[in-house]
Design a protein around this motif. Structure first.
Motif, PDB file in Angstrom:
ATOM      1  N   SER A  53       1.076  -1.631   0.486  1.00  0.00           N
ATOM      2  CA  SER A  53      -0.214  -0.217   0.189  1.00  0.00           C
ATOM      3  C   SER A  53       0.466   1.111   0.048  1.00  0.00           C
ATOM      4  O   SER A  53       1.717   1.648   0.563  1.00  0.00           O
ATOM      5  CB  SER A  53      -0.665   0.010   1.314  1.00  0.00           C
ATOM      6  N   ASN A  54       0.406   2.321  -0.575  1.00  0.00           N
ATOM      7  CA  ASN A  54       1.284   3.448  -0.973  1.00  0.00           C
ATOM      8  C   ASN A  54      -0.064   4.759  -0.916  1.00  0.00           C
ATOM      9  O   ASN A  54      -1.070   4.600  -1.080  1.00  0.00           O
ATOM     10  CB  ASN A  54       2.466   3.479  -1.743  1.00  0.00           C
ATOM     11  N   HIS A  55       0.835   5.769  -1.769  1.00  0.00           N
ATOM     12  CA  HIS A  55       0.019   7.211  -1.816  1.00  0.00           C
ATOM     13  C   HIS A  55       0.187   6.894  -3.508  1.00  0.00           C
ATOM     14  O   HIS A  55       0.330   6.956  -4.317  1.00  0.00           O
ATOM     15  CB  HIS A  55       0.326   8.807  -1.011  1.00  0.00           C
ATOM     16  N   ASN A  56      -1.819   7.429  -3.544  1.00  0.00           N
ATOM     17  CA  ASN A  56      -1.711   7.930  -5.424  1.00  0.00           C
ATOM     18  C   ASN A  56      -1.385   8.733  -6.046  1.00  0.00           C
ATOM     19  O   ASN A  56      -0.379   9.229  -7.027  1.00  0.00           O
ATOM     20  CB  ASN A  56      -3.474   7.897  -5.362  1.00  0.00           C
ATOM     21  N   ALA A  57      -0.985   9.924  -5.036  1.00  0.00           N
ATOM     22  CA  ALA A  57      -0.417  11.053  -5.734  1.00  0.00           C
ATOM     23  C   ALA A  57       0.206  12.109  -4.465  1.00  0.00           C
ATOM     24  O   ALA A  57      -0.382  12.648  -3.632  1.00  0.00           O
ATOM     25  CB  ALA A  57      -1.487  12.340  -5.946  1.00  0.00           C
ATOM     26  N   PRO A  58       1.037  11.516  -3.458  1.00  0.00           N
ATOM     27  CA  PRO A  58       1.799  12.150  -2.178  1.00  0.00           C
ATOM     28  C   PRO A  58       2.456  13.639  -2.771  1.00  0.00           C
ATOM     29  O   PRO A  58       3.582  13.729  -3.990  1.00  0.00           O
ATOM     30  CB  PRO A  58       2.799  10.782  -1.756  1.00  0.00           C
ATOM     31  N   LEU A  59       2.338  14.766  -1.828  1.00  0.00           N
ATOM     32  CA  LEU A  59       2.650  16.153  -2.563  1.00  0.00           C
ATOM     33  C   LEU A  59       3.923  15.625  -2.421  1.00  0.00           C
ATOM     34  O   LEU A  59       5.392  16.690  -3.491  1.00  0.00           O
ATOM     35  CB  LEU A  59       2.384  17.184  -1.936  1.00  0.00           C
ATOM     36  N   TYR A 105      -7.389   8.605   8.307  1.00  0.00           N
ATOM     37  CA  TYR A 105      -6.007   9.550   9.091  1.00  0.00           C
ATOM     38  C   TYR A 105      -5.216  10.453   8.341  1.00  0.00           C
ATOM     39  O   TYR A 105      -5.221  10.428   6.340  1.00  0.00           O
ATOM     40  CB  TYR A 105      -4.850   8.021   8.752  1.00  0.00           C
ATOM     41  N   TRP A 106      -4.023  10.907   8.404  1.00  0.00           N
ATOM     42  CA  TRP A 106      -3.495  11.878   7.247  1.00  0.00           C
ATOM     43  C   TRP A 106      -2.534  11.668   8.100  1.00  0.00           C
ATOM     44  O   TRP A 106      -1.410  11.938   9.007  1.00  0.00           O
ATOM     45  CB  TRP A 106      -3.990  13.355   8.041  1.00  0.00           C
ATOM     46  N   ASN A 107      -1.441  11.656   6.526  1.00  0.00           N
ATOM     47  CA  ASN A 107      -0.009  12.144   6.824  1.00  0.00           C
ATOM     48  C   ASN A 107       0.437  13.481   6.153  1.00  0.00           C
ATOM     49  O   ASN A 107       0.488  13.539   5.541  1.00  0.00           O
ATOM     50  CB  ASN A 107       0.248  10.750   5.446  1.00  0.00           C
ATOM     51  N   ASP A 108       1.311  13.891   7.613  1.00  0.00           N
ATOM     52  CA  ASP A 108       1.231  15.267   7.671  1.00  0.00           C
ATOM     53  C   ASP A 108       2.779  15.317   6.692  1.00  0.00           C
ATOM     54  O   ASP A 108       2.877  16.384   6.330  1.00  0.00           O
ATOM     55  CB  ASP A 108       1.715  15.892   8.867  1.00  0.00           C
ATOM     56  N   VAL A 109       3.406  14.657   6.263  1.00  0.00           N
ATOM     57  CA  VAL A 109       4.998  15.086   5.648  1.00  0.00           C
ATOM     58  C   VAL A 109       4.821  14.438   3.782  1.00  0.00           C
ATOM     59  O   VAL A 109       4.807  15.731   3.134  1.00  0.00           O
ATOM     60  CB  VAL A 109       6.028  13.620   5.796  1.00  0.00           C
ATOM     61  N   ALA A 110       4.086  13.999   3.603  1.00  0.00           N
ATOM     62  CA  ALA A 110       3.162  13.998   2.327  1.00  0.00           C
ATOM     63  C   ALA A 110       1.522  14.623   1.935  1.00  0.00           C
ATOM     64  O   ALA A 110       2.043  14.838   0.746  1.00  0.00           O
ATOM     65  CB  ALA A 110       2.985  12.179   1.674  1.00  0.00           C
ATOM     66  N   LYS A 111       1.532  15.332   3.345  1.00  0.00           N
ATOM     67  CA  LYS A 111       0.313  16.058   2.877  1.00  0.00           C
ATOM     68  C   LYS A 111      -0.382  15.143   2.199  1.00  0.00           C
ATOM     69  O   LYS A 111      -1.339  16.029   1.409  1.00  0.00           O
ATOM     70  CB  LYS A 111       0.907  17.761   2.119  1.00  0.00           C
ATOM     71  N   VAL A 112      -1.479  14.079   2.505  1.00  0.00           N
ATOM     72  CA  VAL A 112      -2.057  13.440   1.929  1.00  0.00           C
ATOM     73  C   VAL A 112      -2.893  12.444   2.940  1.00  0.00           C
ATOM     74  O   VAL A 112      -2.463  12.009   3.816  1.00  0.00           O
ATOM     75  CB  VAL A 112      -1.949  12.927   0.916  1.00  0.00           C
ATOM     76  N   PRO A 113      -4.578  12.390   2.498  1.00  0.00           N
ATOM     77  CA  PRO A 113      -5.066  11.420   3.594  1.00  0.00           C
ATOM     78  C   PRO A 113      -4.737  10.101   3.189  1.00  0.00           C
ATOM     79  O   PRO A 113      -4.822  10.088   1.799  1.00  0.00           O
ATOM     80  CB  PRO A 113      -6.098  12.310   3.551  1.00  0.00           C
ATOM     81  N   ALA A 157     -10.818  17.893  -0.001  1.00  0.00           N
ATOM     82  CA  ALA A 157     -10.121  19.464   0.763  1.00  0.00           C
ATOM     83  C   ALA A 157      -9.002  19.705   1.066  1.00  0.00           C
ATOM     84  O   ALA A 157      -8.337  20.432   0.290  1.00  0.00           O
ATOM     85  CB  ALA A 157     -11.775  20.142   1.073  1.00  0.00           C
ATOM     86  N   GLU A 158      -8.426  19.480   2.112  1.00  0.00           N
ATOM     87  CA  GLU A 158      -6.856  19.027   2.838  1.00  0.00           C
ATOM     88  C   GLU A 158      -5.672  19.273   1.482  1.00  0.00           C
ATOM     89  O   GLU A 158      -5.221  20.544   1.748  1.00  0.00           O
ATOM     90  CB  GLU A 158      -7.343  18.753   4.204  1.00  0.00           C
ATOM     91  N   SER A 159      -5.939  17.982   1.313  1.00  0.00           N
ATOM     92  CA  SER A 159      -5.181  18.046   0.913  1.00  0.00           C
ATOM     93  C   SER A 159      -4.814  18.701  -0.525  1.00  0.00           C
ATOM     94  O   SER A 159      -3.737  18.944  -1.321  1.00  0.00           O
ATOM     95  CB  SER A 159      -4.915  16.713   0.305  1.00  0.00           C
ATOM     96  N   ILE A 160      -5.647  18.863  -1.072  1.00  0.00           N
ATOM     97  CA  ILE A 160      -5.929  19.915  -2.857  1.00  0.00           C
ATOM     98  C   ILE A 160      -5.507  21.205  -2.407  1.00  0.00           C
ATOM     99  O   ILE A 160      -5.097  22.120  -2.980  1.00  0.00           O
ATOM    100  CB  ILE A 160      -7.760  19.980  -3.144  1.00  0.00           C
TER     101      ILE A 160
END
Length: 423
Positions: free
Chosen positions: A264-270, A359-367, A383-386
């Motif tokens: 598992s990982n993130h679709n679009a980490p900032l 949950y929220w990843n505050d480094v990657a800035k995505v939920p 909306a938060e990550s956007i």
């Protein structure tokens, strides 16, 4: 000195006279404009007047998804990209004849010569929203197989570009978006090593033909691309050269991870997360992708940042770390296909509902979501990550945001967020 003073006085009088003629309407406002704006001047003008919102509408949304062109809130969109036209025998052709040109909608007529289908709905949408520009997107993942042949020779490139001009004139589009997935390698069909140079030449030919048509039609026809976000895309293209012919480069800054992986990982980490075990995490994130395009010679003012209005999921994931960065056994059933969830579906059925916790990843800035009872992990944007991504693109001086796709956000939650942040 006397001669120079006389010339200066004459110049001032001429300028005043011309202004007066413009004010009283004898001369048209564009009487002293040059030729149709180049890609460079068009991009600069749009950037100066505010950030763009580029939104894709896929033809298949008209079927089971039942999200129609008439459902689009075009007041919040700058450019509407219709996906997709196909490439057949080296020419741009209608992709889905029924959806694009034949489907009957209320108010359509059955007589011979009547226009129907989504293309006619786009015409009606532009009548309702005169500032909206529509662009035909060509190719996509499924229909990119014909690009390599189309780009191979000057004759084939001319044939392709001429067909693109005919297409937009016939169906009333304001430009062309090339979604070649991908030059040289990748996609459903591998290309050729020479695609790297031929892609540049294809875009150059398109610019030439679109500008010539624009001169005849009294308008500027837009030319954009959908670009891959990985380093390999930059290795297989000459983006600095390509960008010089384009109005905008829409970077597909999503699908960095998905169900094709077993973790598992993130679709679009900032940003890259040091805790991420993925070996290429330093380049597989939004910020790194944008920086790569800028280093490749693409002006920030031409870059449009891709935003996913959907999430990607895994199932059978280990519960450690709330399912994040864990080994998984497969993909769950999504909204319409395996492992992919519309944001509106996540809103209605998943976010802090039915056993799923946000949950929220505050480094990657995505939920992300996790359900420990079935081990399902879902990475998505809200909306938060956007908000972090729109702030990022403004700080970088980018041209705006690109949305894939409108049908995934039926409540317009994310579209409204993007519009409010960028208006």
């Amino acid at each position: 000195m006397k001669s120079k003073k006389n010339k200066a006085r004459f110049g001032k009088r001429l300028a005043v006279a011309l202004i007066m003629l413009l004010l009283i309407g004898i001369l048209p406002a564009g009487a002293f404009a040059g030729s149709a704006p180049t890609a460079k001047s068009q991009a600069a003008t749009s950037a100066a007047s505010g950030k763009n919102v580029v939104a894709y509408y896929p033809s298949w949304a008209t079927y089971d998804r039942n999200f129609q062109v008439m459902d689009i809130d075009a007041s919040k969109i700058t450019y509407l990209n219709y996906a997709f036209a196909n490439v057949v025998n080296g020419e741009v052709t209608v992709g889905d004849t029924y959806a694009d040109t034949d489907k009957f909608f209320p108010g359509d007529c059955w007589d011979a010569g009547c226009k129907r289908g989504n293309f006619n709905q786009l015409t009606k949408l532009k009548q309702k929203y005169p500032n909206l520009k529509t662009i035909i997107s060509v190719g996509g993942w499924t229909w990119s197989g014909g690009f390599s042949d189309a780009a191979l020779t000057d004759a084939s490139r001319t044939k392709f570009a001429d067909s693109a001009v005919r297409f937009i004139r016939t169906w009333g589009f304001d430009g062309v978006d090339i979604d070649w997935e991908y030059p040289v390698s990748g996609g459903l069909q591998n290309g050729r090593p020479e695609d790297k140079q031929n892609f540049t030449l294809l875009i150059q030919k398109l610019r030439e033909k679109l500008d010539a048509a624009g001169q005849q039609d009294g308008k500027h026809y837009l030319l954009t691309i959908a670009a891959g976000a990985s380093p390999s895309y930059l290795q297989n293209t000459e983006m600095g050269k390509v960008a010089s012919y384009l109005d905008y480069v829409n970077i597909m800054t999503y699908d960095f991870h998905g169900g094709w992986e077993q973790r598992s990982n993130h679709n679009a980490p900032l940003y890259a997360d040091p805790a991420d075990p993925f070996p290429d995490k330093s380049t597989f994130n939004v910020s790194a992708a944008v920086d790569g395009f800028i280093r490749a010679g693409v002006p920030a003012s031409k870059i449009v940042l891709g935003l996913p209005f959907y999430g990607r999921g895994w199932t059978g994931c280990n519960s450690a770390g709330n399912g994040q960065y864990q080994t998984c056994t497969g993909t769950p059933q999504g909204t319409w296909e395996s492992g992919i969830f519309d944001f509106s579906d996540l809103e209605a059925n998943y976010i802090n509902k039915n056993g799923y916790t946000r949950y929220w990843n505050d480094v990657a800035k995505v939920p992300y979501l996790f359900n420990p009872s079935n081990g399902t992990f879902i990475s998505y944007d809200d909306a938060e990550s956007i908000g972090y991504k729109t702030s990022y693109l403004k700080s970088k001086g980018l041209a705006g945001a690109m949305i894939w796709d409108l049908s995934s956000d039926r409540n317009k939650t994310l579209l409204t967020k993007v519009y409010n942040d960028l208006q």
